[in-house]
Motif scaffolding. Structure first.
Motif, PDB file in Angstrom:
ATOM      1  N   VAL A  49       0.840  -1.201   0.000  1.00  0.00           N
ATOM      2  CA  VAL A  49       0.000   0.000   0.000  1.00  0.00           C
ATOM      3  C   VAL A  49       0.876   1.254   0.000  1.00  0.00           C
ATOM      4  N   LYS A  52       2.526   1.939  -3.390  1.00  0.00           N
ATOM      5  CA  LYS A  52       1.547   2.488  -4.334  1.00  0.00           C
ATOM      6  C   LYS A  52       1.231   3.943  -3.998  1.00  0.00           C
TER       7      LYS A  52
ATOM      8  N   LEU B  36      -1.624  -1.211 -10.883  1.00  0.00           N
ATOM      9  CA  LEU B  36      -3.034  -1.371 -10.518  1.00  0.00           C
ATOM     10  C   LEU B  36      -3.527  -0.088  -9.837  1.00  0.00           C
ATOM     11  N   SER B  37      -4.834  -0.001  -9.663  1.00  0.00           N
ATOM     12  CA  SER B  37      -5.367   1.174  -8.975  1.00  0.00           C
ATOM     13  C   SER B  37      -5.073   1.057  -7.483  1.00  0.00           C
ATOM     14  N   GLU B  38      -5.149   2.175  -6.794  1.00  0.00           N
ATOM     15  CA  GLU B  38      -4.866   2.173  -5.361  1.00  0.00           C
ATOM     16  C   GLU B  38      -5.836   1.248  -4.625  1.00  0.00           C
ATOM     17  N   GLU B  40      -7.267  -1.449  -5.792  1.00  0.00           N
ATOM     18  CA  GLU B  40      -6.911  -2.850  -6.045  1.00  0.00           C
ATOM     19  C   GLU B  40      -5.729  -3.285  -5.183  1.00  0.00           C
ATOM     20  N   VAL B  41      -4.750  -2.397  -5.052  1.00  0.00           N
ATOM     21  CA  VAL B  41      -3.591  -2.716  -4.215  1.00  0.00           C
ATOM     22  C   VAL B  41      -4.030  -2.880  -2.771  1.00  0.00           C
ATOM     23  N   GLU B  42      -4.904  -1.983  -2.317  1.00  0.00           N
ATOM     24  CA  GLU B  42      -5.394  -2.078  -0.939  1.00  0.00           C
ATOM     25  C   GLU B  42      -6.175  -3.364  -0.725  1.00  0.00           C
TER      26      GLU B  42
END
Lengths: 199, 199
Positions: A49, A52, B36-38, B40-42
């Protein structure tokens, strides 16, 4: 009846979604992770996290950075008159390791690919054009030797032609230590057509 | 000068620490993740923590589960008189796929290995012994055919001998569809010594 509990199944699926990770590897990785302590798993998750969240792109070269201007662009010892254009941030790391290049970079984050519907506007070409002022003498295009990489190189050459900057392409040929017997024909063709005079 | 920002370097290191993930793959996976989007990472990170937090072991068979008693042990249709002993939860999944076994399992979470300093007390053997009561007729040892797997099988056979339960070992031999010409000598030796009469 599911073979693993729901949360474990979901974890395996997540790992399977990563590039180059098959179903068996995903299982193996997931089980390894579950064998770590809770603190270690939390640290891993937090690292993801955090990476990112802090990710941004250098305003000049578009490389990944955690600062507005990356270390290479901010370094006055780097030659600002040469820009090496690459597809991907990893290419910067590879070229840096060669210790051969002392200029700056420009990271496109992709290549033009009609088949994958990637148009010139989808990669960071506009940002490259704005960098070309009187101080830039040469742009070295170091995209890969693929159809897309070559297309992108040609596109850049045409795009920058009116700006009076030299556009060059990195050399392709036999790898150092490579044996002609084992070279594929395309590499060999490039090695011959790109031959240089022995002075 | 670090080539990647600190948080990206840390992320790559985390992935490198996983089994079967080399330095190049770790880079590739880390970069995929950063693409990836934030959200998705979360979600990926949360899945990891969630899986670890909900992970527990079935009180009976010691398999990974999200319940006190796993689905197989809780299923009255499963034959409680036969216990198949395996090294790892993944082995349960493999054997379940064969549709050949209808009893219950016991997961050791390891094998006895003097070289890796894994002693009988370090794997879930005590929990196996407490399961052997009058209702259990047979224990099938399905550890792998390695030195450690064989040692563990022998140890279990001796351990359970006084309890009046039959201890058997899964068969090893030529894989179905396997060609004798291509079989390794150890497999072939096992196939010959383990031959069965054609009735």
């Amino acid at each position: 009846m599911p073979l693993y509990s729901e949360s474990v199944t979901k974890l395996i699926e997540k790992f399977s979604s990563l590039p180059g990770v098959g179903k068996k590897s995903a299982q193996r990785v997931a089980f390894h992770l579950l064998g770590l302590s809770e603190a270690e798993v939390e640290d891993f998750a937090a690292t993801m996290v955090e990476a990112k969240k802090t990710l941004c792109f250098c305003k000049i070269c578009q490389n990944m950075s955690d600062k507005e201007i990356c270390d290479i662009c901010a370094n006055p010892a780097r030659d600002a008159s040469v820009i090496c254009v690459v597809e991907d941030p990893r290419d910067v790391v590879s070229i840096e390791r060669s210790l051969e290049f002392h200029g700056r970079y420009h990271v496109l984050h992709g290549v033009i690919s009609p088949s994958k519907n990637v148009r010139p506007d989808d990669i960071r070409l506009k940002e490259l054009v704005t960098r070309i002022d009187g101080s830039v003498k040469e742009v070295i295009v170091a995209t890969n030797l693929t159809v897309e990489g070559e297309t992108t190189a040609m596109y850049i050459a045409k795009l920058l032609a009116p700006l009076g900057v030299t556009v060059s392409r990195i050399a392709h040929g036999l790898p150092v230590g490579g044996d002609i017997v084992y070279a594929d024909e395309i590499t060999l063709a490039r090695a011959i057509s790109g031959r240089t005079k022995i002075s």
